[in-house]
Design an enzyme around this catalytic site. Structure first.
Site, PDB file in Angstrom:
ATOM      1  N   ASN A 164       0.834  -1.204   0.000  1.00  0.00           N
ATOM      2  CA  ASN A 164       0.000   0.000   0.000  1.00  0.00           C
ATOM      3  C   ASN A 164       0.868   1.253   0.000  1.00  0.00           C
ATOM      4  OD1 ASN A 164       0.606  -0.784   2.676  1.00  0.00           O
ATOM      5  ND2 ASN A 164      -1.109   0.367   3.509  1.00  0.00           N
ATOM      6  N   GLU A 197       0.402   5.242   0.564  1.00  0.00           N
ATOM      7  CA  GLU A 197      -0.541   6.267   1.015  1.00  0.00           C
ATOM      8  C   GLU A 197      -0.108   7.661   0.560  1.00  0.00           C
ATOM      9  OE1 GLU A 197      -1.097   5.617   5.224  1.00  0.00           O
ATOM     10  OE2 GLU A 197      -2.239   3.783   4.845  1.00  0.00           O
ATOM     11  N   CYS A 255      -4.159   0.676  -2.317  1.00  0.00           N
ATOM     12  CA  CYS A 255      -4.025  -0.578  -1.568  1.00  0.00           C
ATOM     13  C   CYS A 255      -2.970  -1.470  -2.229  1.00  0.00           C
ATOM     14  CB  CYS A 255      -5.333  -1.346  -1.563  1.00  0.00           C
ATOM     15  SG  CYS A 255      -6.639  -0.579  -0.623  1.00  0.00           S
ATOM     16  N   CYS A 278     -10.754  -3.235  -3.980  1.00  0.00           N
ATOM     17  CA  CYS A 278      -9.805  -4.236  -4.488  1.00  0.00           C
ATOM     18  C   CYS A 278     -10.535  -5.490  -4.965  1.00  0.00           C
ATOM     19  CB  CYS A 278      -8.777  -4.586  -3.418  1.00  0.00           C
ATOM     20  SG  CYS A 278      -7.639  -3.221  -3.111  1.00  0.00           S
ATOM     21  N   GLU A 337      -3.119  -4.565  -2.965  1.00  0.00           N
ATOM     22  CA  GLU A 337      -3.659  -5.477  -3.981  1.00  0.00           C
ATOM     23  C   GLU A 337      -3.727  -4.816  -5.351  1.00  0.00           C
ATOM     24  OE1 GLU A 337      -4.793  -4.861  -1.024  1.00  0.00           O
ATOM     25  OE2 GLU A 337      -5.781  -6.581  -0.088  1.00  0.00           O
TER      26      GLU A 337
HETATM   27  N1  THU Z   1      -5.210  -1.623   2.701  1.00  0.00           N
HETATM   28  C1  THU Z   1      -4.646  -2.427   1.758  1.00  0.00           C
HETATM   29  O1  THU Z   1      -3.594  -2.108   1.183  1.00  0.00           O
HETATM   30  N2  THU Z   1      -5.266  -3.585   1.464  1.00  0.00           N
HETATM   31  C2  THU Z   1      -6.371  -4.063   2.102  1.00  0.00           C
HETATM   32  O2  THU Z   1      -6.829  -5.147   1.775  1.00  0.00           O
HETATM   33  C3  THU Z   1      -6.988  -3.279   3.163  1.00  0.00           C
HETATM   34  C4  THU Z   1      -6.444  -1.914   3.371  1.00  0.00           C
HETATM   35  C5  THU Z   1      -4.506  -0.391   3.060  1.00  0.00           C
HETATM   36  C6  THU Z   1      -5.185   0.896   2.672  1.00  0.00           C
HETATM   37  C7  THU Z   1      -4.589   1.849   3.666  1.00  0.00           C
HETATM   38  O3  THU Z   1      -3.342   2.297   3.191  1.00  0.00           O
HETATM   39  C8  THU Z   1      -4.345   0.999   4.902  1.00  0.00           C
HETATM   40  O4  THU Z   1      -4.358  -0.340   4.465  1.00  0.00           O
HETATM   41  C9  THU Z   1      -5.368   1.193   6.000  1.00  0.00           C
HETATM   42  O5  THU Z   1      -6.644   1.081   5.502  1.00  0.00           O
END
Ligand code: THU
Length: 174
Positions: free
Chosen positions: A75, A77, A86, A128, A88
């Protein structure tokens, strides 16, 4: 008049459909096959590459493609929160760019909640799931998911699409 209304209701044709799916639950990584355990270990390790200074929730995803190649995503941000991606979807974009039209066999997903616990499997967010379903559709192959934190239980789901029943897809735009 009222009687007629009730008769109409009684004769209405209504069907109920049900949806369920099965997934496997393993007590720990030790119970997995060698290949699956390796993939999950990689997903756990790649959480270090996440950029998640706002949530402190580092997610790592590692895929084994149908051509044998390995692709990872984490991920990423942003100070403007909705811009964040995310793990995925980062993975799917990378896989699709590096190896266009190659199907994905399995994705292992893990996370490191640096301010909390990382013991329970997480599963992909709604956005995702939508991306995973379209990837399955266009490559015509199910994507297996291995879900786990840094330790503890592991869920194995045979087909990512099973997490998004009645999904919207390209066929609906025809
Ligand atoms: N996040 C993911 O990368 N994948 C997931 O399946 C759930 C959430 C990330 C998004 C954000 O950067 C952090 O986790 C908190 O939500």
């Amino acid at each position: 008049m009222q009687g007629g209304f009730f008769v109409l209701l009684k004769n209405r044709i209504m069907k109920k459909e049900q949806y369920s799916f099965e997934y496997e639950v393993f007590a720990s990584i030790e119970e997995l096959s060698e290949t699956d355990a390796w993939l999950l270990k990689e997903a756990r390790e790649v959480t270090d590459a996440a950029y998640a200074p706002y949530s402190n929730f580092n997610v790592g995803a590692v895929a084994k493609l149908a051509n044998g190649e390995i692709v990872a995503g984490t991920n990423q941000e942003n100070a403007s929160y909705p811009v964040g991606l995310c793990a995925e979807r980062v993975l799917l974009a990378s896989a699709s760019t590096l190896y266009p039209n190659v199907a994905i066999d399995t994705i292992a997903i893990s996370y490191n909640n640096t301010h909390g616990e990382s013991k329970h499997p997480i599963s992909p967010c709604g956005m995702c799931r939508q991306s995973l379903v379209e990837f399955e559709d266009r490559t015509k192959q199910p994507i297996r998911l291995i879900l786990s934190g840094l330790e503890g239980k592991v869920f194995v789901i045979r087909r990512a699409g099973s997490l998004l029943p009645l999904s919207f897809g390209s066929i609906d735009l025809k």
